[in-house]
Motif scaffolding. Sequence first.
Motif, short mmCIF file in Angstrom:
data_model
loop_
_atom_site.label_atom_id
_atom_site.label_comp_id
_atom_site.label_asym_id
_atom_site.label_seq_id
_atom_site.Cartn_x
_atom_site.Cartn_y
_atom_site.Cartn_z
N PHE A 58 32.35 22.84 12.86
CA PHE A 58 32.32 24.51 13.10
C PHE A 58 33.95 24.28 12.48
CE2 PHE A 58 33.71 22.63 17.03
CZ PHE A 58 34.85 23.02 17.36
N HIS A 59 34.19 25.36 11.85
CA HIS A 59 35.21 26.66 12.26
C HIS A 59 35.39 27.26 13.28
CE1 HIS A 59 34.14 24.30 8.61
NE2 HIS A 59 33.16 24.48 8.56
N PRO A 60 36.70 27.51 13.67
CA PRO A 60 37.22 28.40 14.64
C PRO A 60 37.54 29.60 13.64
CG PRO A 60 38.16 26.64 15.46
CD PRO A 60 37.63 25.95 13.92
N HIS A 61 38.39 29.69 12.96
CA HIS A 61 38.61 30.77 11.76
C HIS A 61 38.29 31.39 11.18
CE1 HIS A 61 42.17 29.83 15.21
NE2 HIS A 61 42.21 28.34 14.12
N LEU A 93 27.56 31.95 8.16
CA LEU A 93 27.50 31.18 9.31
C LEU A 93 28.72 31.47 10.74
CD1 LEU A 93 27.27 27.06 7.31
CD2 LEU A 93 25.62 28.53 8.64
N ARG A 94 28.69 31.83 11.33
CA ARG A 94 29.81 32.49 12.43
C ARG A 94 31.02 31.60 12.85
NH1 ARG A 94 30.24 37.57 12.19
NH2 ARG A 94 31.14 37.87 14.81
N PRO A 95 32.14 31.96 12.39
CA PRO A 95 33.31 31.24 13.06
C PRO A 95 32.46 30.26 15.06
CG PRO A 95 33.77 32.44 12.39
CD PRO A 95 32.71 33.22 12.32
N TRP A 96 33.23 28.95 14.63
CA TRP A 96 32.54 28.85 16.19
C TRP A 96 31.22 27.94 16.43
CZ3 TRP A 96 36.33 26.64 19.21
CH2 TRP A 96 37.46 27.42 19.05
N THR A 97 30.31 28.22 15.01
CA THR A 97 28.99 27.85 14.74
C THR A 97 29.25 26.31 14.82
OG1 THR A 97 28.26 30.04 14.55
CG2 THR A 97 26.69 28.27 14.04
N SER A 98 28.06 25.19 14.81
CA SER A 98 27.91 24.08 14.98
C SER A 98 27.40 24.65 13.81
CB SER A 98 27.29 23.02 16.51
OG SER A 98 28.57 22.81 16.92
N HIS A 99 27.10 23.17 12.94
CA HIS A 99 26.14 23.58 11.00
C HIS A 99 26.67 22.20 10.08
CE1 HIS A 99 30.29 25.64 10.07
NE2 HIS A 99 29.54 24.99 8.91
N ARG A 100 25.85 22.01 9.60
CA ARG A 100 25.94 21.39 8.52
C ARG A 100 24.78 20.99 7.86
NH1 ARG A 100 24.37 15.43 12.39
NH2 ARG A 100 22.89 16.34 13.52
N PRO A 126 44.66 34.21 7.26
CA PRO A 126 46.47 33.66 8.11
C PRO A 126 46.71 32.40 8.21
CG PRO A 126 45.05 34.81 9.20
CD PRO A 126 44.33 35.05 9.20
N GLU A 127 45.34 31.21 8.47
CA GLU A 127 46.08 30.15 9.37
C GLU A 127 45.79 29.63 7.93
OE1 GLU A 127 45.51 28.73 12.63
OE2 GLU A 127 45.83 30.94 13.96
N LEU A 128 46.66 28.06 8.33
CA LEU A 128 47.08 27.43 7.12
C LEU A 128 46.23 26.30 7.05
CD1 LEU A 128 50.87 27.07 6.22
CD2 LEU A 128 49.17 27.72 4.80
N PHE A 129 45.87 25.68 8.91
CA PHE A 129 44.82 24.34 8.79
C PHE A 129 43.27 25.37 9.03
CE2 PHE A 129 47.17 21.22 11.02
CZ PHE A 129 48.76 20.75 9.71
N ARG A 130 42.90 25.26 7.54
CA ARG A 130 41.86 26.51 6.88
C ARG A 130 40.87 25.69 6.30
NH1 ARG A 130 44.82 31.53 3.54
NH2 ARG A 130 44.99 29.83 2.07
N LEU A 131 39.61 26.16 5.71
CA LEU A 131 38.75 25.43 4.83
C LEU A 131 38.84 26.17 3.40
CD1 LEU A 131 35.91 23.84 4.86
CD2 LEU A 131 34.87 25.86 4.88
N ASP A 132 39.54 25.25 3.08
CA ASP A 132 39.97 25.50 0.95
C ASP A 132 39.55 24.65 -0.57
OD1 ASP A 132 41.98 23.79 1.84
OD2 ASP A 132 43.05 25.60 1.60
N THR A 133 40.27 24.47 -1.08
CA THR A 133 39.91 23.52 -1.96
C THR A 133 40.64 22.58 -2.32
OG1 THR A 133 39.37 25.77 -3.74
CG2 THR A 133 39.61 23.82 -4.34
#
Length: 233
Positions: A58-61, A93-100, A126-133
């Motif tokens: 999941f992704h919190p942010h 897919l909302r934040p905090w939602t477990s998925h794959r 604004p989070e630096l630790f985030r889902l990105d390339t």
Amino acid sequence: MAEDPYLGRVITAFEGGIATRVITHPSHPDRLFAYEVTFLLQHPRVIAVASQKPPLHFHPHQEEYVQVLEGRLAIEVEGEERVLSSEDGEVALRPWTSHRLYSPVAESGEANLKVTKFMLSAESTPELFRLDTVFFENWYAYQDRIVVKGEKVDLIQVMSMFDAGGSYLSLPRWIPFSKTLARALGIFVGRWVGGFLGYQPFYRKWTTDWQSACQKMERSVFQRRFADRSKTQ
């Protein structure tokens, strides 16, 4: 907005079995990233891992978005599987939602299905630790070491990369406060213990935008020593 150094680039994994083209989202250009992902379903490397699902996480942010363009794609959300096609449009897919996400098992009459193509994107944060390339580039490269070179999965390395990508491995839902605990565990093991033991979330040899990777690692006292901006390879 600064120019994306990845825009137009194609990131491959599994010896070309998966190709991810970095694009600007046609309807939402303000999203942090957008990819056109192609699974070559009859590629030997893709066939070899077809029965193995990626880790539930999941992704919190960030809210993540999936839209199938061609073929079919399986998506598991909070324990329930759904098979998407182009008729389903965009799925959030909302934040905090477990998925794959993964390729579904072929149904009868689909033996000749060759391609699954979908768009993957996420909102900015604004989070630096985030889902990105930067995360995806390193995660694909690490998966290649497992799938192509036959190395064993190192859980601390996975948790280090996931934490830096704003992602956390899901714990069983019956555990009280499972997602809060999973995030805390991901930070403690992935960032703190992993950093102390020498695990890097990003590696220069795998990273195009090394300056962004260094900016992330400089935020952690345990990872700061890996952020050598002078590295060229």
